[in-house]
Design an enzyme around this catalytic site. Structure first.
Site, PDB file in Angstrom:
ATOM      1  N   HIS A  17       0.844  -1.202   0.000  1.00 27.93           N
ATOM      2  CA  HIS A  17       0.000   0.000   0.000  1.00 27.93           C
ATOM      3  C   HIS A  17       0.880   1.254   0.000  1.00 27.93           C
ATOM      4  O   HIS A  17       0.625   2.207  -0.743  1.00 27.93           O
ATOM      5  CB  HIS A  17      -0.901   0.030   1.239  1.00 27.93           C
ATOM      6  CG  HIS A  17      -1.883  -1.102   1.323  1.00 27.93           C
ATOM      7  ND1 HIS A  17      -2.122  -1.814   2.477  1.00 27.93           N
ATOM      8  CD2 HIS A  17      -2.709  -1.650   0.387  1.00 27.93           C
ATOM      9  CE1 HIS A  17      -3.054  -2.739   2.255  1.00 27.93           C
ATOM     10  NE2 HIS A  17      -3.419  -2.666   1.005  1.00 27.93           N
ATOM     11  N   LYS A  41     -17.407  -7.454   6.283  1.00 27.40           N
ATOM     12  CA  LYS A  41     -16.119  -7.820   6.866  1.00 27.40           C
ATOM     13  C   LYS A  41     -16.032  -7.431   8.334  1.00 27.40           C
ATOM     14  O   LYS A  41     -16.602  -6.423   8.743  1.00 27.40           O
ATOM     15  CB  LYS A  41     -15.024  -7.020   6.137  1.00 27.40           C
ATOM     16  CG  LYS A  41     -14.159  -7.809   5.189  1.00 27.40           C
ATOM     17  CD  LYS A  41     -13.074  -6.897   4.670  1.00 27.40           C
ATOM     18  CE  LYS A  41     -11.991  -7.611   3.918  1.00 27.40           C
ATOM     19  NZ  LYS A  41     -10.993  -6.664   3.408  1.00 27.40           N
ATOM     20  N   ARG A  90      -2.405  -6.556  -8.186  1.00 24.00           N
ATOM     21  CA  ARG A  90      -1.308  -7.497  -7.958  1.00 24.00           C
ATOM     22  C   ARG A  90      -1.310  -8.616  -8.976  1.00 24.00           C
ATOM     23  O   ARG A  90      -0.256  -9.150  -9.323  1.00 24.00           O
ATOM     24  CB  ARG A  90      -1.427  -8.110  -6.555  1.00 24.00           C
ATOM     25  CG  ARG A  90      -1.035  -7.165  -5.445  1.00 24.00           C
ATOM     26  CD  ARG A  90      -1.556  -7.620  -4.114  1.00 24.00           C
ATOM     27  NE  ARG A  90      -2.998  -7.482  -4.060  1.00 24.00           N
ATOM     28  CZ  ARG A  90      -3.723  -7.566  -2.959  1.00 24.00           C
ATOM     29  NH1 ARG A  90      -3.129  -7.824  -1.806  1.00 24.00           N
ATOM     30  NH2 ARG A  90      -5.029  -7.413  -2.982  1.00 24.00           N
ATOM     31  N   SER A 128      -2.921  -7.767   3.039  1.00 23.55           N
ATOM     32  CA  SER A 128      -3.233  -7.570   4.464  1.00 23.55           C
ATOM     33  C   SER A 128      -3.624  -8.902   5.096  1.00 23.55           C
ATOM     34  O   SER A 128      -3.330  -9.152   6.268  1.00 23.55           O
ATOM     35  CB  SER A 128      -4.372  -6.568   4.622  1.00 23.55           C
ATOM     36  OG  SER A 128      -3.973  -5.303   4.165  1.00 23.55           O
TER      37      SER A 128
END
Ligand code: ADP
Length: 158
Positions: A17, A41, A90, A128
């Site tokens: 990040h 979440k 990614r 993460s």
């Protein structure tokens, strides 16, 4: 003045990040790292903790700030001058998800454009989620998160 809005869970903020922030900061007038709440979440770190740790991690960049996004992103970005969304990619999994979200957001607001930036090769594997696993197993975090994040975890989770 164009505002680059970089939204994410940042649970926690990683070196991947930070690399995105470092690379977009010189390209835009203003960068806002927006910490989102997500009804689907539960988070390891509170909103306050995530915002505070991002603030410490990006302190060296004069045009970067931290904010929280507690509503739909397409609504949230309206408070900024000339907003564009930034998403990091990614791999193809990120691409599929983020490209769909970009089209969805443009459907909600036809003026809203999403800019994609590919992850640096050092961080293509870093998420993460992986960092949260390392925290649970007490592993060294130096290679994965900025120093303020590692210090906080070492103090509060060990
Ligand atoms: P994660 O997917 O790791 O849980 P976030 O939801 O906090 O992360 O991600 C926020 C944004 O940062 C997303 O656009 C995501 O694709 C991007 N991102 C996450 N990790 C990296 C990385 N290592 N390199 C580049 N971009 C990343």
């Amino acid at each position: 003045m164009i505002t680059a809005v970089y939204p994410g869970s940042f649970d926690p903020f990683t070196l991947g990040h930070l690399d995105v922030v470092r690379r977009i900061a010189p390209l835009f007038d203003r960068v806002v790292v927006s910490v989102v709440t997500n009804i689907e979440k539960t988070f390891m770190f509170s909103m306050d903790e995530r915002m505070e740790l991002i603030g410490q991690s990006v302190a060296e960049f004069a045009n970067v700030e931290v904010d929280c996004a507690e509503t739909l992103i397409a609504e949230y970005i309206k408070k900024f001058e000339k907003p564009v969304l930034i998403k990091g990619l990614r791999n193809h999994v990120d691409y599929e998800y983020e490209a769909t979200m970009a089209v969805f957001n443009r459907h909600l607001d036809p003026a809203l454009e999403t800019f994609f930036i590919t992850a640096d090769q050092r961080y293509t594997y870093l998420s993460s989620t992986a960092v949260r696993q390392l925290i649970m197993f007490g592993a060294d975090l130096t290679d994965y998160v900025p120093n303020p994040v590692a210090d906080f975890i070492n103090k509060n989770w060990r």
